[in-house]
Design a protein around this motif. Structure first.
Motif, PDB file in Angstrom:
ATOM      1  N   VAL A   1     -25.915 -21.989 -25.028  1.00  0.00           N
ATOM      2  CA  VAL A   1     -27.236 -21.360 -25.246  1.00  0.00           C
ATOM      3  C   VAL A   1     -28.038 -22.159 -26.127  1.00  0.00           C
ATOM      4  O   VAL A   1     -29.423 -22.096 -26.031  1.00  0.00           O
ATOM      5  CB  VAL A   1     -27.281 -19.887 -25.716  1.00  0.00           C
ATOM      6  N   ASN A   2     -27.594 -22.628 -27.390  1.00  0.00           N
ATOM      7  CA  ASN A   2     -28.344 -23.466 -28.290  1.00  0.00           C
ATOM      8  C   ASN A   2     -28.474 -24.770 -27.898  1.00  0.00           C
ATOM      9  O   ASN A   2     -29.083 -25.537 -28.559  1.00  0.00           O
ATOM     10  CB  ASN A   2     -27.613 -23.083 -29.552  1.00  0.00           C
ATOM     11  N   ALA A   3     -27.896 -25.186 -26.818  1.00  0.00           N
ATOM     12  CA  ALA A   3     -27.812 -26.761 -26.604  1.00  0.00           C
ATOM     13  C   ALA A   3     -29.171 -27.097 -26.072  1.00  0.00           C
ATOM     14  O   ALA A   3     -29.675 -26.202 -25.470  1.00  0.00           O
ATOM     15  CB  ALA A   3     -26.882 -27.081 -25.615  1.00  0.00           C
ATOM     16  N   THR A   4     -29.644 -28.270 -26.229  1.00  0.00           N
ATOM     17  CA  THR A   4     -30.758 -28.668 -25.473  1.00  0.00           C
ATOM     18  C   THR A   4     -31.065 -28.549 -23.940  1.00  0.00           C
ATOM     19  O   THR A   4     -31.873 -28.203 -23.632  1.00  0.00           O
ATOM     20  CB  THR A   4     -30.981 -30.248 -26.059  1.00  0.00           C
TER      21      THR A   4
END
Length: 193
Positions: free
Chosen positions: A99-102
């Protein structure tokens, strides 16, 4: 005193004596101040389990024969539940990472979600097996005590851990229910045996 009760009592005394010292060490933290490691969780779990089984035997007034049948069943079910919860923690971490990945990977997220959903169904199934084991091995009064004990023990442990973190009512102690037995939490009357 039979050998099972004596062994459990000795282990419980050791565990109970070590829990306050453990709680006073400060918050349970993993590497770099992050969440606790699996090894740290396991150490706490073992101490908690010894106390739980000793108190459970006492609270339910289990005789040697019943304890020898019932405790191994619930211990095995708890072990399976812990493994599923551990897998869920790892899957949740995977979700956080994605979810926090680019560029989140939908396939990885869908796979992790599927694992979590499957594990939740298995955990619910284990709970039903635990209740069935209680029905098959315990009297109705013992079943009632077992349900109350489980609720109170979880509440007590949660309070103790919050106290160890410095955020709970006990701040280093066992929390609001300190020194109380199962079924005797804040505002409750003692249960009649």
């Amino acid at each position: 005193m039979n050998i099972i009760t004596r062994s459990m009592a000795t282990a419980a005394v050791v565990a109970v004596l070590s829990l306050p010292a453990f709680a006073q060490q400060g918050p349970l933290r993993g590497p770099a101040g992050g969440p606790p490691s699996d090894e740290q969780r396991e150490e706490v779990r073992k101490k908690k389990e010894v106390v739980r089984m000793s108190r459970l035997t006492e609270e339910l007034k289990l005789d040697e024969k019943t304890a020898a049948r019932f405790i191994p069943i619930i211990t095995a079910l708890n072990q399976k539940r812990r493994a599923l919860m551990k897998e869920n923690r790892h899957a949740m971490q995977e979700l956080r990472t994605e979810v926090n990945a680019t560029q989140p990977d939908e396939v990885r997220m869908r796979t992790a979600i599927g694992r979590i959903e499957k594990n939740q169904r298995e955990i619910a199934s284990l709970r039903e097996k635990e209740l069935q084991a209680a029905r098959e091995n315990l009297s109705v009064a013992q079943q009632a005590r077992y349900m109350l004990f489980n609720q109170e023990f979880v509440r007590e442990m949660r309070g103790m851990m919050e106290g160890a973190r410095g955020s709970g009512p006990g701040k280093g102690g066992m929390g609001a229910g300190q020194g109380r037995g199962p079924g005797m939490g804040g505002g409750q009357k003692p249960a009649n045996p």
